[in-house]
Scaffold this motif. Structure first.
Motif, PDB file in Angstrom:
ATOM      1  N   ASP A 162      50.606  51.759  35.388  1.00  0.00           N
ATOM      2  CA  ASP A 162      51.897  51.480  35.890  1.00  0.00           C
ATOM      3  C   ASP A 162      51.754  50.508  37.205  1.00  0.00           C
ATOM      4  OD1 ASP A 162      53.249  51.825  33.771  1.00  0.00           O
ATOM      5  OD2 ASP A 162      54.407  53.660  34.544  1.00  0.00           O
ATOM      6  N   GLY A 163      50.530  49.785  37.479  1.00  0.00           N
ATOM      7  CA  GLY A 163      50.402  48.944  38.523  1.00  0.00           C
ATOM      8  C   GLY A 163      49.796  49.746  39.637  1.00  0.00           C
ATOM      9  N   LYS A 164      49.910  51.120  39.555  1.00  0.00           N
ATOM     10  CA  LYS A 164      49.310  51.934  40.840  1.00  0.00           C
ATOM     11  C   LYS A 164      47.870  51.807  41.026  1.00  0.00           C
ATOM     12  CE  LYS A 164      52.893  55.310  40.362  1.00  0.00           C
ATOM     13  NZ  LYS A 164      53.645  54.642  39.210  1.00  0.00           N
ATOM     14  N   GLY A 165      47.273  51.912  42.107  1.00  0.00           N
ATOM     15  CA  GLY A 165      45.745  51.954  42.236  1.00  0.00           C
ATOM     16  C   GLY A 165      45.136  50.612  42.012  1.00  0.00           C
ATOM     17  N   GLN A 166      45.731  49.527  42.254  1.00  0.00           N
ATOM     18  CA  GLN A 166      45.071  48.152  42.319  1.00  0.00           C
ATOM     19  C   GLN A 166      45.877  47.343  43.246  1.00  0.00           C
ATOM     20  OE1 GLN A 166      46.387  46.150  38.540  1.00  0.00           O
ATOM     21  NE2 GLN A 166      46.710  48.015  37.895  1.00  0.00           N
ATOM     22  N   VAL A 167      44.923  46.255  43.730  1.00  0.00           N
ATOM     23  CA  VAL A 167      45.063  45.279  44.692  1.00  0.00           C
ATOM     24  C   VAL A 167      44.685  44.055  44.297  1.00  0.00           C
ATOM     25  CG1 VAL A 167      44.871  44.524  47.100  1.00  0.00           C
ATOM     26  CG2 VAL A 167      45.228  47.239  46.648  1.00  0.00           C
ATOM     27  N   VAL A 168      45.290  42.947  44.102  1.00  0.00           N
ATOM     28  CA  VAL A 168      44.615  41.628  44.028  1.00  0.00           C
ATOM     29  C   VAL A 168      44.106  41.059  45.264  1.00  0.00           C
ATOM     30  CG1 VAL A 168      45.260  39.381  43.181  1.00  0.00           C
ATOM     31  CG2 VAL A 168      46.271  41.250  42.071  1.00  0.00           C
ATOM     32  N   ILE A 169      42.973  40.680  45.288  1.00  0.00           N
ATOM     33  CA  ILE A 169      42.495  40.101  46.629  1.00  0.00           C
ATOM     34  C   ILE A 169      42.342  38.478  46.367  1.00  0.00           C
ATOM     35  CG2 ILE A 169      40.326  39.896  48.049  1.00  0.00           C
ATOM     36  CD1 ILE A 169      39.693  42.705  47.047  1.00  0.00           C
ATOM     37  N   GLU A 170      43.081  37.701  47.017  1.00  0.00           N
ATOM     38  CA  GLU A 170      43.256  36.209  46.733  1.00  0.00           C
ATOM     39  C   GLU A 170      42.333  35.584  47.521  1.00  0.00           C
ATOM     40  OE1 GLU A 170      45.490  34.939  44.811  1.00  0.00           O
ATOM     41  OE2 GLU A 170      47.226  36.293  44.636  1.00  0.00           O
ATOM     42  N   GLU A 171      42.047  36.085  48.686  1.00  0.00           N
ATOM     43  CA  GLU A 171      40.828  35.403  49.412  1.00  0.00           C
ATOM     44  C   GLU A 171      40.324  36.147  50.506  1.00  0.00           C
ATOM     45  OE1 GLU A 171      41.775  34.854  52.939  1.00  0.00           O
ATOM     46  OE2 GLU A 171      43.596  36.084  52.783  1.00  0.00           O
ATOM     47  N   PRO A 172      39.200  35.684  51.073  1.00  0.00           N
ATOM     48  CA  PRO A 172      38.226  36.417  51.866  1.00  0.00           C
ATOM     49  C   PRO A 172      39.120  37.271  53.067  1.00  0.00           C
ATOM     50  CG  PRO A 172      37.280  34.249  51.465  1.00  0.00           C
ATOM     51  CD  PRO A 172      38.406  34.369  50.810  1.00  0.00           C
ATOM     52  N   GLY A 173      40.091  36.732  53.651  1.00  0.00           N
ATOM     53  CA  GLY A 173      40.808  37.355  54.612  1.00  0.00           C
ATOM     54  C   GLY A 173      41.539  38.618  54.041  1.00  0.00           C
ATOM     55  N   ALA A 174      41.564  39.000  52.980  1.00  0.00           N
ATOM     56  CA  ALA A 174      42.285  40.078  52.295  1.00  0.00           C
ATOM     57  C   ALA A 174      41.397  41.232  51.865  1.00  0.00           C
ATOM     58  CB  ALA A 174      43.208  39.796  51.161  1.00  0.00           C
ATOM     59  N   VAL A 175      40.182  40.997  52.034  1.00  0.00           N
ATOM     60  CA  VAL A 175      39.016  41.982  51.841  1.00  0.00           C
ATOM     61  C   VAL A 175      39.240  43.389  52.471  1.00  0.00           C
ATOM     62  CG1 VAL A 175      36.560  42.752  51.313  1.00  0.00           C
ATOM     63  CG2 VAL A 175      37.486  40.176  50.663  1.00  0.00           C
ATOM     64  N   ASN A 176      39.207  43.304  53.791  1.00  0.00           N
ATOM     65  CA  ASN A 176      39.347  44.520  54.360  1.00  0.00           C
ATOM     66  C   ASN A 176      40.652  45.463  54.228  1.00  0.00           C
ATOM     67  OD1 ASN A 176      36.800  44.147  55.858  1.00  0.00           O
ATOM     68  ND2 ASN A 176      37.783  42.944  57.607  1.00  0.00           N
ATOM     69  N   ALA A 177      41.684  44.720  54.130  1.00  0.00           N
ATOM     70  CA  ALA A 177      42.944  45.394  53.780  1.00  0.00           C
ATOM     71  C   ALA A 177      42.938  45.865  52.389  1.00  0.00           C
ATOM     72  CB  ALA A 177      44.131  44.321  53.648  1.00  0.00           C
ATOM     73  N   ALA A 178      42.203  45.378  51.428  1.00  0.00           N
ATOM     74  CA  ALA A 178      42.131  45.949  50.182  1.00  0.00           C
ATOM     75  C   ALA A 178      41.221  47.167  50.162  1.00  0.00           C
ATOM     76  CB  ALA A 178      41.499  44.865  49.290  1.00  0.00           C
TER      77      ALA A 178
END
Length: 376
Positions: free
Chosen positions: A145-161
């Motif tokens: 149900d959408g848990k346990g996943q993150v969409v990484i849109e661009e390089p700046g979002a890698v560390n947060a993911a």
């Protein structure tokens, strides 16, 4: 016959509701004291790893199935020495690990998104270099149900993911730009007899299924979906209902994941097909003849998320089939659904509009996106 079910949620509840008219009784094993199937079935309240409770379940029933694919495989192995468990540990082992699942798709020649196992930040960065952006980082186990996943849109979002999901086995999947999401539900008996339900079109909000339409208008890809799921059924020596979730790219399909159980996208079959997925699952695990799967016209299934609307308001629309799971309200929780049926998709759109009008403000409060009658 008494049938045991690992898991006591709404799927077990609906299996029991389908099985009682066939003359069967049910006992569920679930650690939750308020498991909603326990309102209808005998309930063994215990952890899935409790061998004493598992032995009690085996003693009290003749065959065992499940409503929850994250039951420990060790529990299924323990039970399998005492009673038939259908589906078995082989299918669970694949469904519980997204990497194993994607590897099986690849082995069987079923197209899926490009993927890579990820066990460190460096591995994530390397995988993104190969798969590109956007991409989806997922836990290999337990996400739903959408848990346990993150969409990484661009390089700046890698560390947060990585900070959100790192520290456990992960998989990175390439982003699939699809036209719509589909699912195919198949049923395979102990005898090997197999039937398919019509393809279903599904819509999600915040990772949770909110609306299903069936039959989906997909004559070009329906035979392909049946071939894909047949490969899985045969490879896994499967028994029961199996669901394959798919991305429709117009001229071909990309597999997303499997569910080795009755499935939310098949709830429309209770009121919209000759034989529901729940009844056919019971028939399959007992080796009984399977029922017809053809649809009665067109159907829409609308999930209630978080809380049930006032049933008096909903039932003021006489063609609504109301299904309350008997669960306490909670944000993000599936607590019930409604099925609407019509002769064809044009008439169904009209029925949806009338139902939306009947619910009025409650509809807006529960999420109007679920009732958007426009279709891609």
């Amino acid at each position: 016959m008494k049938i045991g079910i690992l898991g006591g949620g709404q799927l077990a509840r609906m299996m029991a509701l389908a099985g009682y008219p066939l003359g069967h009784e049910f006992v569920v094993l679930d650690p939750a004291k308020d498991a909603c199937a326990g309102q209808l079935c005998e309930h063994i309240c215990a952890d899935y790893n409790d061998e004493e409770a598992l032995a009690e379940l085996a003693d009290r029933c003749e065959v065992i199935t499940l409503d929850f694919e994250n039951v420990p495989v060790t529990a299924v192995d323990f039970l399998a020495d005492k009673r038939p468990v259908r589906p078995g540990a082989k299918a669970l082992g694949v469904a519980q690990d997204r990497l194993a699942e994607k590897n099986l798709f690849t082995e069987l020649g079923i197209p899926c998104a490009p993927f890579a196992a990820v066990d460190s930040l460096a591995a994530l960065e390397a995988a993104l270099g190969e798969l590109g952006y956007p991409a989806v980082l997922k836990t290999r186990r337990l996400g739903y149900d959408g848990k346990g996943q993150v969409v990484i849109e661009e390089p700046g979002a890698v560390n947060a993911a990585w900070e959100e999901l790192g520290g456990q086995p992960l998989i990175l999947e390439g982003f699939v730009r699809f036209k719509r999401e589909l699912s195919i539900i198949a049923v395979r008996s102990t005898t090997g007899d197999t039937v398919f339900y019509p393809l279903t079109e599904n819509r999600h909000k915040n990772g949770i299924l909110v609306t299903s339409f069936a039959p989906a208008a997909a004559p070009a890809v329906e035979p392909l979906a049946q071939r894909h799921i047949t490969k899985l059924l045969d490879h896994l020596d499967y028994c029961g209902v199996l669901t394959l979730e798919l991305f429709d790219l117009g001229d071909h399909l990309v597999a997303n994941e499997i569910a080795p159980r009755v499935h939310n996208s098949g709830h429309w079959t209770i009121d919209g097909a000759v034989t529901s997925q729940f009844e056919n699952h019971i028939r399959a695990v007992l080796g009984w003849p399977l029922g017809a799967t053809r649809a009665h016209g067109a159907s829409a299934m609308l999930n209630w998320i978080g809380a049930m609307p006032d049933p008096a308001t909903g039932l003021s629309y006489p063609d609504a089939h109301w299904h309350d799971y008997g669960k306490k309200p909670r944000a993000g929780r599936k607590v019930g659904h409604v099925n609407l049926n019509a002769t064809d998709i044009v008439a169904l759109q009209s029925e949806l509009a009338k139902f939306a009008m009947a619910l009025g403000q409650q509809l807006k409060n529960e999420g109007a996106d679920a009732f958007n009658t426009s279709r891609a």
